[in-house]
Design a protein around this motif. Structure first.
Motif, PDB file in Angstrom:
ATOM      1  N   ALA A   1      -8.140   5.100  34.589  1.00  0.00           N
ATOM      2  CA  ALA A   1      -8.882   5.697  35.701  1.00  0.00           C
ATOM      3  C   ALA A   1     -10.383   5.590  35.433  1.00  0.00           C
ATOM      4  N   ILE A   7     -13.195   3.703  37.761  1.00  0.00           N
ATOM      5  CA  ILE A   7     -14.319   4.465  38.318  1.00  0.00           C
ATOM      6  C   ILE A   7     -15.652   3.907  37.819  1.00  0.00           C
ATOM      7  N   GLU A   8     -15.718   3.553  36.542  1.00  0.00           N
ATOM      8  CA  GLU A   8     -16.960   2.974  36.001  1.00  0.00           C
ATOM      9  C   GLU A   8     -17.309   1.681  36.732  1.00  0.00           C
ATOM     10  N   SER A  36     -18.505   2.455  40.229  1.00  0.00           N
ATOM     11  CA  SER A  36     -19.825   3.097  40.224  1.00  0.00           C
ATOM     12  C   SER A  36     -20.951   2.118  39.917  1.00  0.00           C
ATOM     13  N   CYS A  56     -17.485   1.881  48.901  1.00  0.00           N
ATOM     14  CA  CYS A  56     -17.847   2.379  47.569  1.00  0.00           C
ATOM     15  C   CYS A  56     -19.335   2.255  47.274  1.00  0.00           C
ATOM     16  N   LEU A  86     -18.937   9.073  42.430  1.00  0.00           N
ATOM     17  CA  LEU A  86     -18.366   8.252  41.360  1.00  0.00           C
ATOM     18  C   LEU A  86     -19.125   8.455  40.051  1.00  0.00           C
ATOM     19  N   GLN A  87     -20.448   8.541  40.140  1.00  0.00           N
ATOM     20  CA  GLN A  87     -21.257   8.708  38.940  1.00  0.00           C
ATOM     21  C   GLN A  87     -21.064  10.078  38.294  1.00  0.00           C
ATOM     22  N   THR A 105     -18.172  11.576  38.397  1.00  0.00           N
ATOM     23  CA  THR A 105     -16.802  11.516  37.881  1.00  0.00           C
ATOM     24  C   THR A 105     -16.734  10.875  36.496  1.00  0.00           C
ATOM     25  N   VAL A 106     -17.583   9.902  36.231  1.00  0.00           N
ATOM     26  CA  VAL A 106     -17.536   9.184  34.941  1.00  0.00           C
ATOM     27  C   VAL A 106     -17.669  10.139  33.755  1.00  0.00           C
TER      28      VAL A 106
END
Length: 74
Positions: free
Chosen positions: A26, A30-31, A34, A51, A60-61, A63-64
């Motif tokens: 995941a 995500i990375e 992002s 996105c 997204l950023q 979430t990382v």
């Protein structure tokens, strides 16, 4: 009373059998998203990709580091 079951009470077998994604995978996805990269092809996202929306990029950023913290906890 109605004896019908909702999906929450009686999940569809295809949903119940869906494999879970590991946190590492995941995070990798995500990375990539992002940074504007398609995680499936490693090519840049199309300019009109959802996105690349500013609010989605911020989400997204955020979430990382959350996923990285989860990986350290695990």
């Amino acid at each position: 009373m109605d004896d019908k079951k909702t999906p929450i009470e009686s999940p569809d077998q295809s949903e119940a059998a869906a494999p879970t994604m590991h946190t590492f995978e995941a995070l990798r996805i995500i990375e990539k998203l992002s940074t504007g990269i398609n995680p499936l092809s490693d090519e840049p996202l199309a300019p009109k990709s959802l996105c690349l929306n500013q609010d989605i990029q911020k989400a997204l950023q955020v979430t990382v580091p959350a996923l990285q913290a989860r990986m350290r906890w695990i």
